[in-house]
Design an enzyme around this catalytic site. Sequence first.
Site, PDB file in Angstrom:
ATOM      1  N   LYS A  14       0.926  -1.314   0.099  1.00  6.10           N
ATOM      2  CA  LYS A  14      -0.093   0.032  -0.059  1.00  6.10           C
ATOM      3  C   LYS A  14       0.820   1.193  -0.108  1.00  6.10           C
ATOM      4  O   LYS A  14       0.499   2.219  -0.709  1.00  6.10           O
ATOM      5  CB  LYS A  14      -0.898  -0.034   1.494  1.00  6.10           C
ATOM      6  CG  LYS A  14      -2.223  -0.566   1.469  1.00  6.10           C
ATOM      7  CD  LYS A  14      -2.775   0.060   2.663  1.00  6.10           C
ATOM      8  CE  LYS A  14      -4.077  -0.769   3.020  1.00  6.10           C
ATOM      9  NZ  LYS A  14      -4.571  -0.524   4.119  1.00  6.10           N
ATOM     10  N   ASP A  71      -8.328   2.364   4.228  1.00  7.92           N
ATOM     11  CA  ASP A  71      -8.837   1.150   4.569  1.00  7.92           C
ATOM     12  C   ASP A  71      -9.394   0.357   3.230  1.00  7.92           C
ATOM     13  O   ASP A  71     -10.286   1.090   2.435  1.00  7.92           O
ATOM     14  CB  ASP A  71      -9.953   0.987   5.785  1.00  7.92           C
ATOM     15  CG  ASP A  71     -10.050  -0.258   6.452  1.00  7.92           C
ATOM     16  OD1 ASP A  71      -8.924  -0.784   6.737  1.00  7.92           O
ATOM     17  OD2 ASP A  71     -11.108  -1.123   6.113  1.00  7.92           O
ATOM     18  N   PHE A 152       0.727  -6.890  -4.631  1.00  9.86           N
ATOM     19  CA  PHE A 152       0.428  -7.310  -3.240  1.00  9.86           C
ATOM     20  C   PHE A 152      -0.815  -8.104  -2.993  1.00  9.86           C
ATOM     21  O   PHE A 152      -1.896  -8.044  -3.800  1.00  9.86           O
ATOM     22  CB  PHE A 152       1.015  -6.430  -2.118  1.00  9.86           C
ATOM     23  CG  PHE A 152      -0.136  -5.177  -1.998  1.00  9.86           C
ATOM     24  CD1 PHE A 152      -0.184  -4.449  -2.891  1.00  9.86           C
ATOM     25  CD2 PHE A 152      -1.020  -5.612  -1.097  1.00  9.86           C
ATOM     26  CE1 PHE A 152      -1.163  -3.324  -2.672  1.00  9.86           C
ATOM     27  CE2 PHE A 152      -1.759  -4.434  -0.717  1.00  9.86           C
ATOM     28  CZ  PHE A 152      -1.945  -3.342  -1.596  1.00  9.86           C
ATOM     29  N   GLY A 153      -1.112  -8.576  -1.850  1.00  9.21           N
ATOM     30  CA  GLY A 153      -2.549  -9.233  -1.581  1.00  9.21           C
ATOM     31  C   GLY A 153      -2.916 -10.148  -2.326  1.00  9.21           C
ATOM     32  O   GLY A 153      -2.152 -11.002  -3.169  1.00  9.21           O
ATOM     33  N   ASP A 155      -3.747  -9.481  -5.398  1.00  3.26           N
ATOM     34  CA  ASP A 155      -3.505  -9.062  -6.876  1.00  3.26           C
ATOM     35  C   ASP A 155      -3.250 -10.400  -7.997  1.00  3.26           C
ATOM     36  O   ASP A 155      -3.808 -10.465  -8.813  1.00  3.26           O
ATOM     37  CB  ASP A 155      -2.306  -8.286  -6.986  1.00  3.26           C
ATOM     38  CG  ASP A 155      -2.379  -6.792  -6.603  1.00  3.26           C
ATOM     39  OD1 ASP A 155      -3.609  -6.340  -6.489  1.00  3.26           O
ATOM     40  OD2 ASP A 155      -1.530  -6.208  -6.229  1.00  3.26           O
TER      41      ASP A 155
HETATM   42  P1  IMP Z   1      -6.390  -3.293   5.570  1.00  3.49           P
HETATM   43  O1  IMP Z   1      -6.847  -2.127   4.969  1.00  3.49           O
HETATM   44  O2  IMP Z   1      -5.023  -2.850   6.109  1.00  3.49           O
HETATM   45  O3  IMP Z   1      -7.345  -3.955   6.408  1.00  3.49           O
HETATM   46  O4  IMP Z   1      -5.829  -4.425   4.585  1.00  3.49           O
HETATM   47  C1  IMP Z   1      -6.481  -4.552   3.503  1.00  3.49           C
HETATM   48  C2  IMP Z   1      -6.280  -5.798   2.724  1.00  3.49           C
HETATM   49  O5  IMP Z   1      -6.960  -5.831   1.417  1.00  3.49           O
HETATM   50  C3  IMP Z   1      -4.749  -6.027   2.058  1.00  3.49           C
HETATM   51  O6  IMP Z   1      -3.713  -6.594   3.196  1.00  3.49           O
HETATM   52  C4  IMP Z   1      -4.785  -6.883   1.374  1.00  3.49           C
HETATM   53  O7  IMP Z   1      -4.997  -8.268   1.489  1.00  3.49           O
HETATM   54  C5  IMP Z   1      -6.310  -6.708   0.470  1.00  3.49           C
HETATM   55  N1  IMP Z   1      -5.789  -5.532  -0.350  1.00  3.49           N
HETATM   56  C6  IMP Z   1      -6.278  -4.021  -0.575  1.00  3.49           C
HETATM   57  N2  IMP Z   1      -5.748  -3.694  -1.573  1.00  3.49           N
HETATM   58  C7  IMP Z   1      -5.404  -4.708  -2.288  1.00  3.49           C
HETATM   59  C8  IMP Z   1      -4.782  -4.493  -3.713  1.00  3.49           C
HETATM   60  O8  IMP Z   1      -4.595  -3.340  -4.238  1.00  3.49           O
HETATM   61  N3  IMP Z   1      -4.322  -5.491  -4.178  1.00  3.49           N
HETATM   62  C9  IMP Z   1      -4.555  -6.713  -3.354  1.00  3.49           C
HETATM   63  N4  IMP Z   1      -5.001  -6.879  -2.345  1.00  3.49           N
HETATM   64  C10 IMP Z   1      -5.270  -5.679  -1.627  1.00  3.49           C
END
Ligand code: IMP
Length: 211
Positions: A14, A71, A152-153, A155
């Site tokens: 992020k 968030d 990440f995440g 994706d």
């Molecule tokens: P938080 O906002 O810290 O609760 O985390 C959001 C979570 O959503 C991340 O850790 C990812 O698992 C997922 N996430 C949010 N944005 C993305 C993105 O752009 N790509 C992939 N996963 C995302």
Amino acid sequence: MANTIVVASKNAGKIREIRQLLADFPLQVLSLDDLSDPPELTEPYPSFAQNAAEKAVTTARATGYVALADDSGLVVPALDGAPGTRSSRVAATDGERIKWLLDAMDQVPADKRNAYFVCIMVLADITGQILGTWRGRVDGTITTQPQGEAGFGYDPVFLYPPDSQTFAEMTPERKNQVSHRGQALKAFVQDLPDILSSITTNINSAPPAGE
Ligand code: IMP
């Protein structure tokens, strides 16, 4: 100091995207990892907007910097909206979270694999006042296998149909053009000239510590 904001996150993916999108602005962008005593942040609410506000306000008050919180998460209608606000918490690592999602969607047919990412950005000043809220959403579908290495995440399993690529197969620039976070940040950036003067005012008008 007047043009410093702290991103209320330790999520490297992020923070990288937010820094890329704000690179052209006269703004020093810190993250919680740049601070010696960062606040503990929680996401106790069932809505992205409430959690973003909570993180922004807590961080701004604790650090003395204007704070930008993101968030965000993945919403899958076939899973009744899961993982939603729990996107980062369904398992311990990105790989395990992807496995959790693919397992949960094992029986979901192709025409029901639609999903979307949501991002809510909130900026708060050091008194805890919210200076603005911005939103982004991008629609796609969930693949049956991870594809691509970037990002990440989730994706690698989020396919963006207009490009026939997952977010992990795109360049970072392309993902930023279309993503939920890119949309929210573009809206934030449009308001930034006004906000920069507000940031200056807020920090300079803060009473010295101890008063
Ligand atoms: P938080 O906002 O810290 O609760 O985390 C959001 C979570 O959503 C991340 O850790 C990812 O698992 C997922 N996430 C949010 N944005 C993305 C993105 O752009 N790509 C992939 N996963 C995302």
